[in-house]
Design a protein around this motif. Sequence first.
Motif, PDB file in Angstrom:
ATOM      1  N   THR A   1       2.611  -1.291  -7.178  1.00  0.00           N
ATOM      2  CA  THR A   1       2.375  -0.059  -6.414  1.00  0.00           C
ATOM      3  C   THR A   1       1.876   1.058  -7.314  1.00  0.00           C
ATOM      4  O   THR A   1       1.172   1.964  -6.855  1.00  0.00           O
ATOM      5  CB  THR A   1       3.673   0.374  -5.712  1.00  0.00           C
ATOM      6  N   GLU A   2       2.221   1.002  -8.611  1.00  0.00           N
ATOM      7  CA  GLU A   2       1.778   2.055  -9.533  1.00  0.00           C
ATOM      8  C   GLU A   2       0.279   1.985  -9.805  1.00  0.00           C
ATOM      9  O   GLU A   2      -0.302   2.953 -10.312  1.00  0.00           O
ATOM     10  CB  GLU A   2       2.537   1.951 -10.860  1.00  0.00           C
ATOM     11  N   ASP A   3      -0.347   0.876  -9.477  1.00  0.00           N
ATOM     12  CA  ASP A   3      -1.783   0.763  -9.727  1.00  0.00           C
ATOM     13  C   ASP A   3      -2.598   1.717  -8.859  1.00  0.00           C
ATOM     14  O   ASP A   3      -3.757   1.999  -9.169  1.00  0.00           O
ATOM     15  CB  ASP A   3      -2.244  -0.675  -9.467  1.00  0.00           C
ATOM     16  N   TRP A   4      -1.999   2.215  -7.772  1.00  0.00           N
ATOM     17  CA  TRP A   4      -2.724   3.108  -6.860  1.00  0.00           C
ATOM     18  C   TRP A   4      -2.340   4.576  -7.049  1.00  0.00           C
ATOM     19  O   TRP A   4      -2.691   5.409  -6.214  1.00  0.00           O
ATOM     20  CB  TRP A   4      -2.437   2.717  -5.415  1.00  0.00           C
ATOM     21  N   ASN A   5      -1.654   4.890  -8.130  1.00  0.00           N
ATOM     22  CA  ASN A   5      -1.164   6.263  -8.285  1.00  0.00           C
ATOM     23  C   ASN A   5      -2.302   7.267  -8.377  1.00  0.00           C
ATOM     24  O   ASN A   5      -2.231   8.364  -7.807  1.00  0.00           O
ATOM     25  CB  ASN A   5      -0.272   6.358  -9.526  1.00  0.00           C
ATOM     26  N   ASP A   6      -3.364   6.936  -9.096  1.00  0.00           N
ATOM     27  CA  ASP A   6      -4.475   7.867  -9.270  1.00  0.00           C
ATOM     28  C   ASP A   6      -5.669   7.503  -8.387  1.00  0.00           C
ATOM     29  O   ASP A   6      -6.797   7.889  -8.684  1.00  0.00           O
ATOM     30  CB  ASP A   6      -4.914   7.898 -10.738  1.00  0.00           C
ATOM     31  N   SER A   7      -5.437   6.762  -7.333  1.00  0.00           N
ATOM     32  CA  SER A   7      -6.544   6.313  -6.482  1.00  0.00           C
ATOM     33  C   SER A   7      -6.861   7.283  -5.357  1.00  0.00           C
ATOM     34  O   SER A   7      -7.904   7.163  -4.711  1.00  0.00           O
ATOM     35  CB  SER A   7      -6.203   4.947  -5.877  1.00  0.00           C
ATOM     36  N   GLY A   8      -5.963   8.229  -5.098  1.00  0.00           N
ATOM     37  CA  GLY A   8      -6.184   9.162  -3.998  1.00  0.00           C
ATOM     38  C   GLY A   8      -5.848   8.581  -2.635  1.00  0.00           C
ATOM     39  O   GLY A   8      -6.360   9.059  -1.614  1.00  0.00           O
ATOM     40  N   PHE A   9      -5.007   7.555  -2.604  1.00  0.00           N
ATOM     41  CA  PHE A   9      -4.625   6.978  -1.316  1.00  0.00           C
ATOM     42  C   PHE A   9      -3.832   7.999  -0.512  1.00  0.00           C
ATOM     43  O   PHE A   9      -2.894   8.618  -1.034  1.00  0.00           O
ATOM     44  CB  PHE A   9      -3.795   5.713  -1.554  1.00  0.00           C
TER      45      PHE A   9
ATOM     46  N   THR B   1       5.721   4.212  -0.488  1.00  0.00           N
ATOM     47  CA  THR B   1       5.626   3.057  -1.376  1.00  0.00           C
ATOM     48  C   THR B   1       5.703   1.736  -0.614  1.00  0.00           C
ATOM     49  O   THR B   1       5.088   0.743  -1.021  1.00  0.00           O
ATOM     50  CB  THR B   1       6.745   3.119  -2.430  1.00  0.00           C
ATOM     51  N   VAL B   2       6.467   1.712   0.469  1.00  0.00           N
ATOM     52  CA  VAL B   2       6.565   0.484   1.263  1.00  0.00           C
ATOM     53  C   VAL B   2       5.221   0.163   1.908  1.00  0.00           C
ATOM     54  O   VAL B   2       4.776  -0.985   1.933  1.00  0.00           O
ATOM     55  CB  VAL B   2       7.669   0.622   2.331  1.00  0.00           C
ATOM     56  N   ARG B   3       4.572   1.197   2.413  1.00  0.00           N
ATOM     57  CA  ARG B   3       3.256   1.003   3.032  1.00  0.00           C
ATOM     58  C   ARG B   3       2.239   0.501   2.002  1.00  0.00           C
ATOM     59  O   ARG B   3       1.430  -0.395   2.279  1.00  0.00           O
ATOM     60  CB  ARG B   3       2.791   2.325   3.645  1.00  0.00           C
ATOM     61  N   ARG B   4       2.283   1.072   0.802  1.00  0.00           N
ATOM     62  CA  ARG B   4       1.379   0.627  -0.261  1.00  0.00           C
ATOM     63  C   ARG B   4       1.657  -0.827  -0.645  1.00  0.00           C
ATOM     64  O   ARG B   4       0.729  -1.617  -0.837  1.00  0.00           O
ATOM     65  CB  ARG B   4       1.537   1.526  -1.487  1.00  0.00           C
TER      66      ARG B   4
END
Length: 591
Positions: free
Chosen positions: A487-495, A500-503
Motif C-alpha cells: 500500500t505504501e507504493d501509492w503514497n506519492d501517486s496522488g490517489f 488503506t483497505v480500499r488501496r
Amino acid sequence: MDVPVGFFNTLWRFITFLPFFFLLFLLGLLKGAIVCPIAAGIIAIGDSAIVIGLWPAHCIWTYYCVIKTKRLGWVLKFILVLCLPPPLFLWPIIVIVASILGGIAYGFFAPLIATFEFIGRNTTEKMLHCFIDGIIPTIEGSCTVVRDFTDFCFHSYFSYMDELIEEIPADENPIDIKLLKLPQSLLVMVLAVPVDVPLITAIALWKSPYMLYRGWKRLFEDLVGREGPFLETVCVPFAGLAIILWPLAVVGAFIGAFFSSFFLGLYSGVIVQQEDSLQMGLAFIIAVVSLFDEYTNDMLYLREGSCFPRPKYRRNIGPPSSIERLKSIDNDTVEKNEREGFQSTKLVSQRSRTMKWGIQQYTLVQVWDWLFKSCEVNGRILLRDGLLDVKDIAECIVKGNCKKLGIKLPTWTILQCLLASAKSESPGLLISDDIQLTATNWPRDKMFEWFVGPLLIMKEQIKGMKLESNEEICLRKLVMGYKNEKTEDWNDSGFPSSDTVRRAQLQSIIRRLQGIVAFMSRMPTFRRRFRNLVKVLYLEVIQTGQEADQDGTNVKPKRRVRLFLGRGHKKDKGTTAETSSQDKTDHTEMV
C-alpha cells in the motif's frame, strides 16, 4: 449466388453442382499434393532444429530449477529428479513426430479448404483465385508455426522456469508428497490404468458410430435446408467437404479419448494425495468413467447424466463457481421465458443442436482479436497522454524484451473492461459498446473458463467498491508507472482515496490481473501478435517526433526512433506493411 427456394429447386441445384464440386475437390487435392511437401518440410525441419538445438539447455535448466525451487518439497523433488529422464528424452522425439504429422495435415488440408473458400467471396477473378488460393498463405502459415514454436522454446519455457524458482511468500507451504501415502498412490495408479483405459476406450468406441451418424445427419440437414454456415456462405462445396472429412474427426476424437484415458486413470494417485485417503482414490477410478460418459453424452446431445456409478471422491465440494452460477441463471431465465411463451416450445438442448445456435457463440480467436485490438487503442491513448514510456516500446522492438510493456498494457486493458462491465450491470464482460460476453455466448472452452472465472469475481469486487471517476483516471497512472506490491507504493501517486483497505483491494486486483496476463504472455501467439501491436505504436511515435521537429525541438528522439523502426522492421517486413496500412484507418475505441 441466390439461395434456392423449395425442395425440388434445392435438390436440382445440389445435383447440378455435384460435377463442379468434384472438379474443385480434385483441384484441391492436386494443390495439397504440391504444397504438402513444402509446408511439412518447413515445419518439420524448423521445429526439429529448434528442439534439438535447445534440448541440452532445456535438460540442464529443468534439473537446475527443480532442485533450486522452494515451491516443491524435498520428497517431490526427489521423485521428479528420478522421473524427469524419460519425458526429457521423449520430448524431442514427440516434437519431431508431431511436427511431421501436423505439417503433412496442415500442408494438405489448408490448400484443399482454401480451394472452396473463394466461392463465398465477392471477387471478380474467381477462376484465378480457384488455382492460387491456399498456396502462399499455407507456406507463410508454416513459417508462422515455426516462429511460434521458437517463441515457446525460447521465451515461454524459461518464463515458466523463472516463476518456478521465485521466492515464495512466508505463509505459503511448499507442495510436497506425503511419504506415508506414496505407496497407496502408486497402488491406486497401478489399479486405475487397467480399469479406466479399457472402459473409457470402450465408451469412445461405442459412441463413435453414433458420433459419425449424428455428424453426417446434421451436415446433410444443413445442406438440404441451407442452415447454419451453409446459409451464410451459400456454398454447397463446404458441406460436401465437411461430409467427406467428418470420419477423420471421429477417428481423431477416438484417438484423443484413448490417450486421455491414461492421464485420467493416473490422476487417481493425485486424488489420494489431495484427500489423504486410499478410499477416495479408489472411488475416483470408478467415478472418472462416469464423468467421461456424461461428458460424451453432453457433446453428442444424448440423455443427461450417465448410467455408470459415480461414488464420492472428494470430501469437501466447494461452492459453485461464478461461471456455474451464471449458467444456472441463464438456464433459469430461458426456462422462465419458455413457460411464459416468449420463446418456442423447444428445449434448450434441442435448440443447441442446430448449427445456427452454435454459430452465435463467440470463439477464442474472436476474444483474442478483441484483446489485441483493445490494447492497440488503449496504447494510442496512453501514448498520447504520456503514460506509455517510449523506452519500453524501443526495448521491445530492438532487444525483443517486451516483458514490462507486455504485462502493463494488457493489464490496463482488461482492468478497463472490468470497470466498464461493473458500471453497465452486465451479467458478463462488456467487450465493446455493443458486444458483451455472457454465459450463453462465450467460447465453450475449459481454458477460457479458467481465465474468465477470476475476471468475473474481480468485476463483482470492483462493482462493490463503487469507484469514482477520478479514481479510475488515477488507476491508469498507477497500473502503467507504479508498483502494486504494498500500500505504501501509492503514497506519492496522488490517489484520491486515503483508505488503506480500499488501496489494498485495488492493488490485489491489479496483481491478480498481472498474474493472468503473465500466464497469457507465455502463449506462443501472444509474443508475435504483441510485437506487431508495438510496431503500430511505433508509427504513433514517428508522427509525434515529426510534429515535434516542425517546432524545432526533439530532433534526436526522432532520429533514434527511425533507427529503431528500421532495425525492428527488417525482421518482419510483411507484418509491418500490414500494420502500417491499418494505422491509417480509424479504429472504434473499444473497452
